[in-house]
Design a protein around this motif. Structure first.
Motif, short mmCIF file in Angstrom:
data_model
loop_
_atom_site.label_atom_id
_atom_site.label_comp_id
_atom_site.label_asym_id
_atom_site.label_seq_id
_atom_site.Cartn_x
_atom_site.Cartn_y
_atom_site.Cartn_z
N ASN A 147 33.84 123.36 -12.35
CA ASN A 147 35.14 123.33 -13.04
C ASN A 147 35.65 124.73 -13.31
OD1 ASN A 147 35.45 120.61 -13.18
ND2 ASN A 147 34.76 120.40 -15.30
N ALA B 241 38.95 126.49 -11.90
CA ALA B 241 40.00 126.97 -12.81
C ALA B 241 40.43 128.40 -12.47
CB ALA B 241 39.50 126.90 -14.25
N ASP C 216 35.23 131.19 -18.12
CA ASP C 216 35.93 131.64 -16.91
C ASP C 216 37.17 132.41 -17.30
OD1 ASP C 216 38.33 129.81 -17.06
OD2 ASP C 216 36.74 128.30 -17.02
N GLY D 277 42.73 128.52 -18.93
CA GLY D 277 42.33 127.88 -20.20
C GLY D 277 42.79 126.43 -20.23
N LEU E 16 39.70 115.75 -22.80
CA LEU E 16 38.86 116.39 -21.78
C LEU E 16 37.67 115.53 -21.32
CD1 LEU E 16 38.62 120.12 -22.95
CD2 LEU E 16 39.57 119.25 -20.81
N PHE F 178 39.94 111.09 -16.79
CA PHE F 178 41.03 111.99 -17.16
C PHE F 178 40.96 113.23 -16.28
CE2 PHE F 178 42.50 115.84 -19.16
CZ PHE F 178 43.81 115.49 -19.44
N THR F 179 42.04 113.50 -15.57
CA THR F 179 42.08 114.70 -14.72
C THR F 179 43.49 115.25 -14.63
OG1 THR F 179 41.55 115.59 -12.53
CG2 THR F 179 42.34 113.32 -12.58
N THR F 180 43.58 116.58 -14.49
CA THR F 180 44.89 117.18 -14.24
C THR F 180 44.92 117.76 -12.83
OG1 THR F 180 44.12 119.29 -15.11
CG2 THR F 180 45.26 117.84 -16.66
N ARG F 181 43.81 117.52 -12.08
CA ARG F 181 43.72 118.09 -10.73
C ARG F 181 44.04 117.01 -9.71
NH1 ARG F 181 38.20 120.68 -12.55
NH2 ARG F 181 39.08 122.46 -13.64
N GLY G 275 40.92 115.79 -8.28
CA GLY G 275 39.85 115.50 -9.24
C GLY G 275 39.59 114.01 -9.41
N THR G 276 38.39 113.68 -9.91
CA THR G 276 38.09 112.28 -10.23
C THR G 276 38.17 112.06 -11.74
OG1 THR G 276 35.75 112.80 -10.50
CG2 THR G 276 36.46 112.08 -8.31
N GLY G 277 38.14 113.14 -12.50
CA GLY G 277 38.16 113.01 -13.96
C GLY G 277 36.83 112.52 -14.50
N GLY H 142 33.80 114.54 -14.08
CA GLY H 142 32.85 115.65 -14.26
C GLY H 142 32.40 115.82 -15.71
N LEU H 143 33.37 115.94 -16.63
CA LEU H 143 32.99 116.19 -18.02
C LEU H 143 32.39 114.95 -18.68
CD1 LEU H 143 35.93 118.49 -19.21
CD2 LEU H 143 33.57 119.13 -18.73
P1 ADP Z 1 37.98 116.78 -12.78
O1 ADP Z 1 37.37 118.13 -12.61
O2 ADP Z 1 37.63 115.84 -11.68
O3 ADP Z 1 39.41 116.82 -13.12
P2 ADP Z 1 36.54 116.81 -15.24
O4 ADP Z 1 36.12 115.71 -16.15
O5 ADP Z 1 35.46 117.73 -14.80
O6 ADP Z 1 37.27 116.13 -14.05
O7 ADP Z 1 37.65 117.65 -15.97
C1 ADP Z 1 38.71 117.00 -16.58
C2 ADP Z 1 39.86 117.96 -16.81
O8 ADP Z 1 39.46 118.97 -17.73
C3 ADP Z 1 40.28 118.73 -15.62
O9 ADP Z 1 41.16 117.97 -14.79
C4 ADP Z 1 40.98 119.94 -16.23
O10 ADP Z 1 42.27 119.59 -16.67
C5 ADP Z 1 40.16 120.18 -17.47
N1 ADP Z 1 39.17 121.24 -17.29
C6 ADP Z 1 37.85 121.11 -17.11
N2 ADP Z 1 37.25 122.32 -17.01
C7 ADP Z 1 38.23 123.26 -17.14
C8 ADP Z 1 38.27 124.69 -17.13
N3 ADP Z 1 37.17 125.43 -16.98
N4 ADP Z 1 39.47 125.28 -17.33
C9 ADP Z 1 40.59 124.56 -17.49
N5 ADP Z 1 40.61 123.20 -17.51
C10 ADP Z 1 39.46 122.55 -17.33
#
Ligand code: ADP
Length: 495
Positions: free
Chosen positions: A399, A403, A425, A429, A438, A443-446, A449-451, A453-454
């Motif tokens: 991630n 970013a 990183d 931010g 998060l 939930f994802t903004t990419r 992305g699959t949303g 990871g976290l």
């Molecule tokens: P994905 O990476 O598939 O989107 P994650 O659960 O890993 O799913 O992350 C969810 C969201 O959290 C990301 O889409 C992003 O918006 C935000 N995010 C995670 N890590 C970072 C980071 N290091 N900097 C900025 N945004 C982050």
């Protein structure tokens, strides 16, 4: 309350004593002003005792009262009316804040004066008998006065305890008078109010949104009353839920008791449960779909690689094949994430060198994206599961690397301190609006992305008794996430 008869029996106060005391009265009566004088002179020596008198006028009145009191002490009759009056004197002393000890010391002054008179005026044998009677009646009097003293103190303590109980009640309760104005409110009730409620109609004291949602204006009317079921509303930007009950009370002030119960917590728990259930269903479904997709995807990927090999690199079809393969790899990653998310993690806890774990992850990620400068700093160890820790650090580092895309100089830092790793990183931010979501699955903004990871990080951390959280802005200027492990379980000594 102690029985008068019982006290008399205790001190052996009998008809003979009554006789002796009334026989003493003619000798005492002319001396009354001087006894009263002596008595108040003694009190004047003690500032604390003097403090309960408002001034000379009151002292003069007290002289008279004292003389009447001595009259009763010698002449009785020692009946229930007498006992009642003596208890009242005790109660009065409590009311003016006189210390109980002064009743004993003052009584001693009177007893001494009466004994002196008996001693001087009566023949020796009779004087001795009379002195005994004086001591008995003084004890009788003190028992009655101090008993009421304690009763009053007890009453005051009960009132105080009741008030404290009311104040500490977690229920918001309002006592209203006959005109529906607030007479008393518990602390919880006052917390709900927009202004101090005492004396106000309830609908003015409480937030309008609450008054309207529960129709409190009607609820407090004498002809209505009853109950309002839990109702949801937004209070100070928060979703809340309240119910209300109004019941008439039989009291001299008339009125009603209005109770407002806060169901917000129960509502939140219900919501969380609903969400957890729907997530569990979603997880099960996702796992089933992912499982079904895994094998066909592997076959497609294999077939594409075989086909790719048949086209010369300059053939436009080779570039199409490469794009198809890229998408298949993306699908494969998604399937992998879904399975990681849905699979209940197995844990094998042991002491783990966190710097070593971090370096292994950095080697993998740096191999994929060599443009990023990734540092590992510090040292520490934790009681952790190596595989789950790897999964967490890989997700956080990927991630962080993602970013930094678009930055001129891309930087990621894994800082280890004791049993904590902070992944930072120099990306853009996390915007404040995004922060609460998060760790929500999906939930994802990419766009790619699959949303998950976290969400995976959170499950993997929880399974080892660790926690992972967004740590705010990093020293590198972007985001930072921390993982904190349990340093050392009880009874386990470090290897
Ligand atoms: P994905 O990476 O598939 O989107 P994650 O659960 O890993 O799913 O992350 C969810 C969201 O959290 C990301 O889409 C992003 O918006 C935000 N995010 C995670 N890590 C970072 C980071 N290091 N900097 C900025 N945004 C982050």
């Amino acid at each position: 309350m102690t029985n008068l008869v019982e006290i008399k029996l205790w001190v052996r106060f009998a008809a003979r004593d009554e006789q002796l005391l009334s026989d003493l009265w003619p000798h005492v009566e002319p001396e009354l002003p001087s006894i009263a004088e002596q008595f108040y002179a003694r009190i004047a020596e003690i500032p604390e005792a003097m403090a309960v008198f408002s001034g000379p006028d009151q002292l003069r009145r007290q002289h008279k009262l004292l003389m009447g009191w001595i009259n009763q002490l010698l002449n009785g009759p020692f009946d229930e009316v007498y006992a009642h009056n003596r208890r009242r004197v005790g109660r009065r002393h409590v009311a003016v804040g006189l210390d109980q000890a002064y009743m004993f010391t003052s009584m001693q002054v009177i007893v001494h004066a009466l004994c002196e008179i008996a001693h001087q005026q009566l023949p020796a044998a009779r004087a001795l008998e009379t002195i005994h009677a004086i001591h008995k009646v003084a004890t009788l009097d003190l028992s009655l006065m101090t008993e009421s003293f304690m009763d009053v103190q007890q009453d005051e303590r009960v009132v105080l305890a009741e008030r404290q109980m009311l104040d500490h009640l977690t229920t918001a309760a309002f006592l209203l008078d006959a005109q529906q104005r607030v007479l008393h409110a518990t602390a919880a009730a006052r917390d709900l109010c927009v202004q101090p409620p005492k004396g106000l109609p309830l609908h003015q004291a409480l937030p309008e949104v609450l008054v309207d949602a529960l129709s409190l204006r009607d609820l407090v009317l004498p002809e209505s009353g009853g109950h309002r079921s839990p109702t949801e509303l937004r209070l100070m930007g928060q979703a809340r839920s309240f119910s209300a009950t109004c019941s008439p009370i039989s009291s001299p002030v008339g009125g009603r008791l209005v109770q407002i119960s806060d169901h917000t917590e129960a509502l939140q728990v219900a919501r969380r449960l609903e969400k957890a259930e729907s997530l569990a269903r979603m997880g099960e479904m996702s796992a089933a779909v992912a499982h079904e997709l895994r094998n066909p995807l592997a076959s497609i990927s294999g077939a594409i690689q075989v086909l790719q090999a048949t086209f010369p690199p300059t053939d436009p079809k080779a570039s199409i094949m490469s794009k198809v393969h890229q998408q298949v790899r993306r699908l494969d990653r998604m399937v992998h994430d879904l399975l990681d998310f849905a699979r209940p993690p197995e844990t094998h806890l042991a002491r783990l060198d966190l710097a070593e774990a971090a370096r292994q992850v950095v080697d993998i990620v740096a191999g994929v994206d060599p443009d990023v400068h990734i540092d590992v700093e510090g040292s520490g160890s934790a009681w952790a599961d190596a595989d789950l820790t790897h999964r967490i650090l890989l997700n956080l580092t990927q991630n962080a690397v993602a970013a930094t895309r678009g930055q001129l100089e891309r930087r990621v830092l894994l800082h280890i301190d004791d049993h904590t790793i902070r992944v930072s990183d120099n990306g853009p931010g996390v915007p404040a609006a995004v922060q609460p979501s998060l760790f929500e699955p999906f939930f994802t903004t990419r766009t790619t992305g699959t949303g998950l990871g976290l969400a995976i990080c959170q499950t993997a951390a929880g399974a080892q008794g660790a926690s992972v959280f967004y740590d705010g802005a990093s020293s590198l200027g972007g985001a930072s996430f921390s993982v904190v492990w349990v340093p050392q379980p009880e009874g386990v000594t470090p290897a």
